[in-house]
Design an enzyme around this catalytic site. Sequence first.
Site, PDB file in Angstrom:
ATOM      1  N   THR A  20       0.831  -1.216   0.000  1.00 43.53           N
ATOM      2  CA  THR A  20       0.000   0.000   0.000  1.00 43.53           C
ATOM      3  C   THR A  20       0.864   1.265   0.000  1.00 43.53           C
ATOM      4  O   THR A  20       0.472   2.274  -0.580  1.00 43.53           O
ATOM      5  CB  THR A  20      -0.989   0.036   1.189  1.00 43.53           C
ATOM      6  OG1 THR A  20      -0.251   0.102   2.406  1.00 43.53           O
ATOM      7  CG2 THR A  20      -1.908  -1.173   1.180  1.00 43.53           C
ATOM      8  N   ASN A  21       2.029   1.210   0.623  1.00 41.23           N
ATOM      9  CA  ASN A  21       2.913   2.385   0.553  1.00 41.23           C
ATOM     10  C   ASN A  21       3.437   2.579  -0.868  1.00 41.23           C
ATOM     11  O   ASN A  21       3.559   3.714  -1.340  1.00 41.23           O
ATOM     12  CB  ASN A  21       4.076   2.239   1.535  1.00 41.23           C
ATOM     13  CG  ASN A  21       3.676   2.663   2.929  1.00 41.23           C
ATOM     14  OD1 ASN A  21       3.500   3.853   3.182  1.00 41.23           O
ATOM     15  ND2 ASN A  21       3.488   1.704   3.824  1.00 41.23           N
ATOM     16  N   ARG A  71      21.721 -14.661   0.413  1.00 43.79           N
ATOM     17  CA  ARG A  71      21.388 -13.226   0.475  1.00 43.79           C
ATOM     18  C   ARG A  71      22.046 -12.470  -0.690  1.00 43.79           C
ATOM     19  O   ARG A  71      21.428 -11.636  -1.334  1.00 43.79           O
ATOM     20  CB  ARG A  71      21.874 -12.660   1.822  1.00 43.79           C
ATOM     21  CG  ARG A  71      21.291 -11.314   2.161  1.00 43.79           C
ATOM     22  CD  ARG A  71      21.696 -10.833   3.533  1.00 43.79           C
ATOM     23  NE  ARG A  71      21.282 -11.654   4.653  1.00 43.79           N
ATOM     24  CZ  ARG A  71      20.031 -11.793   5.082  1.00 43.79           C
ATOM     25  NH1 ARG A  71      19.063 -11.183   4.469  1.00 43.79           N
ATOM     26  NH2 ARG A  71      19.747 -12.549   6.114  1.00 43.79           N
ATOM     27  N   MET A  96      10.755  -6.954   3.430  1.00 44.62           N
ATOM     28  CA  MET A  96      11.115  -7.569   4.703  1.00 44.62           C
ATOM     29  C   MET A  96      12.349  -8.472   4.585  1.00 44.62           C
ATOM     30  O   MET A  96      12.368  -9.584   5.119  1.00 44.62           O
ATOM     31  CB  MET A  96       9.905  -8.347   5.270  1.00 44.62           C
ATOM     32  CG  MET A  96       8.667  -7.486   5.454  1.00 44.62           C
ATOM     33  SD  MET A  96       8.944  -5.919   6.323  1.00 44.62           S
ATOM     34  CE  MET A  96       8.530  -6.418   7.979  1.00 44.62           C
ATOM     35  N   ILE A  98      16.684  -8.372   5.024  1.00 48.44           N
ATOM     36  CA  ILE A  98      17.892  -7.610   5.353  1.00 48.44           C
ATOM     37  C   ILE A  98      18.775  -7.638   4.114  1.00 48.44           C
ATOM     38  O   ILE A  98      18.905  -8.679   3.466  1.00 48.44           O
ATOM     39  CB  ILE A  98      18.646  -8.280   6.530  1.00 48.44           C
ATOM     40  CG1 ILE A  98      17.685  -8.465   7.703  1.00 48.44           C
ATOM     41  CG2 ILE A  98      19.912  -7.530   6.869  1.00 48.44           C
ATOM     42  CD1 ILE A  98      17.812  -7.526   8.828  1.00 48.44           C
ATOM     43  N   ASN A 113      14.002   3.930   3.338  1.00 50.71           N
ATOM     44  CA  ASN A 113      13.095   2.935   3.913  1.00 50.71           C
ATOM     45  C   ASN A 113      12.054   3.656   4.751  1.00 50.71           C
ATOM     46  O   ASN A 113      12.290   4.766   5.245  1.00 50.71           O
ATOM     47  CB  ASN A 113      13.897   1.967   4.798  1.00 50.71           C
ATOM     48  CG  ASN A 113      13.014   0.862   5.372  1.00 50.71           C
ATOM     49  OD1 ASN A 113      12.142   0.329   4.685  1.00 50.71           O
ATOM     50  ND2 ASN A 113      13.224   0.524   6.635  1.00 50.71           N
ATOM     51  N   HIS A 115       9.767   2.953   8.191  1.00 50.91           N
ATOM     52  CA  HIS A 115       9.729   2.050   9.339  1.00 50.91           C
ATOM     53  C   HIS A 115       8.628   2.516  10.303  1.00 50.91           C
ATOM     54  O   HIS A 115       8.574   3.710  10.641  1.00 50.91           O
ATOM     55  CB  HIS A 115      11.090   2.062  10.055  1.00 50.91           C
ATOM     56  CG  HIS A 115      11.109   1.164  11.256  1.00 50.91           C
ATOM     57  ND1 HIS A 115      11.193  -0.206  11.136  1.00 50.91           N
ATOM     58  CD2 HIS A 115      11.008   1.433  12.574  1.00 50.91           C
ATOM     59  CE1 HIS A 115      11.159  -0.742  12.360  1.00 50.91           C
ATOM     60  NE2 HIS A 115      11.048   0.227  13.238  1.00 50.91           N
ATOM     61  N   SER A 142       8.637   6.557  10.398  1.00 53.56           N
ATOM     62  CA  SER A 142       9.838   7.333  10.037  1.00 53.56           C
ATOM     63  C   SER A 142      10.322   6.923   8.655  1.00 53.56           C
ATOM     64  O   SER A 142      10.332   5.737   8.324  1.00 53.56           O
ATOM     65  CB  SER A 142      10.986   7.045  11.015  1.00 53.56           C
ATOM     66  OG  SER A 142      10.576   7.228  12.345  1.00 53.56           O
ATOM     67  N   ASP A 151      17.691  -0.016  10.512  1.00 52.04           N
ATOM     68  CA  ASP A 151      16.809   1.099  10.909  1.00 52.04           C
ATOM     69  C   ASP A 151      17.557   2.235  11.624  1.00 52.04           C
ATOM     70  O   ASP A 151      16.994   2.912  12.492  1.00 52.04           O
ATOM     71  CB  ASP A 151      15.665   0.598  11.829  1.00 52.04           C
ATOM     72  CG  ASP A 151      14.799  -0.447  11.135  1.00 52.04           C
ATOM     73  OD1 ASP A 151      14.657  -0.367   9.914  1.00 52.04           O
ATOM     74  OD2 ASP A 151      14.284  -1.339  11.828  1.00 52.04           O
ATOM     75  N   LYS A 177      -0.610   3.215   9.130  1.00 54.69           N
ATOM     76  CA  LYS A 177      -0.467   3.041   7.684  1.00 54.69           C
ATOM     77  C   LYS A 177      -1.098   4.202   6.910  1.00 54.69           C
ATOM     78  O   LYS A 177      -0.548   4.683   5.913  1.00 54.69           O
ATOM     79  CB  LYS A 177      -1.071   1.721   7.248  1.00 54.69           C
ATOM     80  CG  LYS A 177      -0.182   1.071   6.214  1.00 54.69           C
ATOM     81  CD  LYS A 177      -0.650  -0.257   5.800  1.00 54.69           C
ATOM     82  CE  LYS A 177       0.422  -1.282   6.004  1.00 54.69           C
ATOM     83  NZ  LYS A 177       0.112  -2.520   5.273  1.00 54.69           N
ATOM     84  N   GLU A 180       1.330   6.834   7.032  1.00 53.05           N
ATOM     85  CA  GLU A 180       2.487   6.550   6.164  1.00 53.05           C
ATOM     86  C   GLU A 180       2.213   6.930   4.716  1.00 53.05           C
ATOM     87  O   GLU A 180       3.099   7.389   4.001  1.00 53.05           O
ATOM     88  CB  GLU A 180       2.831   5.049   6.226  1.00 53.05           C
ATOM     89  CG  GLU A 180       3.444   4.635   7.541  1.00 53.05           C
ATOM     90  CD  GLU A 180       3.981   3.207   7.511  1.00 53.05           C
ATOM     91  OE1 GLU A 180       3.319   2.320   6.930  1.00 53.05           O
ATOM     92  OE2 GLU A 180       5.068   2.989   8.077  1.00 53.05           O
TER      93      GLU A 180
HETATM   94  C1  GAR Z   1       4.529  -0.564   6.482  1.00 57.32           C
HETATM   95  O1  GAR Z   1       3.781  -0.230   7.632  1.00 57.32           O
HETATM   96  C2  GAR Z   1       6.001  -0.308   6.726  1.00 57.32           C
HETATM   97  O2  GAR Z   1       6.249   0.754   7.608  1.00 57.32           O
HETATM   98  C3  GAR Z   1       6.434  -1.611   7.328  1.00 57.32           C
HETATM   99  O3  GAR Z   1       5.723  -2.598   6.613  1.00 57.32           O
HETATM  100  C4  GAR Z   1       4.485  -2.074   6.207  1.00 57.32           C
HETATM  101  C5  GAR Z   1       4.281  -2.392   4.741  1.00 57.32           C
HETATM  102  O4  GAR Z   1       2.978  -2.159   4.362  1.00 57.32           O
HETATM  103  N1  GAR Z   1       7.840  -1.778   7.221  1.00 57.32           N
HETATM  104  C6  GAR Z   1       8.586  -2.399   8.116  1.00 57.32           C
HETATM  105  O5  GAR Z   1       8.134  -2.915   9.115  1.00 57.32           O
HETATM  106  C7  GAR Z   1      10.069  -2.408   7.796  1.00 57.32           C
HETATM  107  N2  GAR Z   1      10.829  -2.815   8.934  1.00 57.32           N
HETATM  108  P1  GAR Z   1       2.576  -2.066   2.825  1.00 57.32           P
HETATM  109  O6  GAR Z   1       3.107  -3.323   2.148  1.00 57.32           O
HETATM  110  O7  GAR Z   1       1.069  -2.034   2.824  1.00 57.32           O
HETATM  111  O8  GAR Z   1       3.165  -0.832   2.275  1.00 57.32           O
END
Ligand code: GAR
Length: 325
Positions: A20-21, A71, A96, A98, A113, A115, A142, A151, A177, A180
């Site tokens: 969604t982001n 990796r 998700m 590293i 990123n 977070h 953030s 992070d 969210k 965000e």
């Molecule tokens: C978001 O809330 C983002 O901040 C988090 O995953 C979600 C992804 O949502 N990121 C982390 O936790 C990174 N450590 P989305 O797939 O709907 O954008």
Amino acid sequence: MADAPLNKAKLAVFISGTGTNMAALLFASRLKDAAFEIVLVASNVEDADGLNLAAIEGVPTFAHSHKGHSREDQDAAMEQAVLDAGADYIVLAGYMRILSQGFVERWEARMLNIHPSLLPKYKGLDTFARAIDAGDSHAGSSVHLVTHELDAGEVLAQVRVAIASDDTPATLAQRVKIAEHQLYPRAVADYVSRGNDPEFLFSKLRELALALPETHERSSHGSPGFRVGTEKSGKFFAHFSQQHYGSQHIAVLVKTSGMDELLNLVETQPEVYYKPDYYGASGWVGLILNRPNVDWDHIADWLGRSWRSSAPARLTKLLDAADIF
Ligand code: GAR
């Protein structure tokens, strides 16, 4: 819809889940005068929902499962897709995994990123439960630069979200969210545009100029500049010039050895140097700051040189002595 301006920043967005982001970034990129466009959405999860949304919108997608790959191999496949797409920046949006050290280093200052916490609080996972358990009044999100410490890179922007007394991690996550989706497009736009932002360019310049010995800031003819020596008798070694006399340039003016050098620089590297009105006549060259990929070490070298040619002998003597050793 009008064609994109030529100078939009090109982003590759990495996702692992719903995306969604990524969608918020994508639709923001479709608004008039957007500072960026998305040239690739890539995922380590082959059936990630966000890939479908990107495809519907006509954005190229790439998927490469991390399962069964080291990796380094996973990162190499993702990076190749980014390079093939011609992206300038990588934007992680719920990716998700590293990342390996080499990958992070190659994209230093060009990878962001998001977070879901108010960093430096709650790095890592379970951020909402941790904020609720701690009795915090606010959670949030953030946007930060990615460095090899998880992070922990420079925070570029944050948004706060109030925690309600009956919040669960799930209800809080939902509201964070929404926040965000406002934060990320704005933070990315600001970051990719800062090479054209006079305030940002001046603050970088000031940091470098005032790091030189015995310097201070002083304005001259309405523009800020930097002098070496005492407040009373110091001499200018740099002037900041912001679109002066109809010029499109944001620049720092520094002292060359004279007109021959100045004209040679302007002729051989017109994308970097120009002869400024007024100051040009006395050997100051304009070093353009609002251009892609400015090398700040190069700017620092010029400031140092200009400082040296303006500093009183009691200061340069010390440096000359140090150079011998
Ligand atoms: C978001 O809330 C983002 O901040 C988090 O995953 C979600 C992804 O949502 N990121 C982390 O936790 C990174 N450590 P989305 O797939 O709907 O954008």
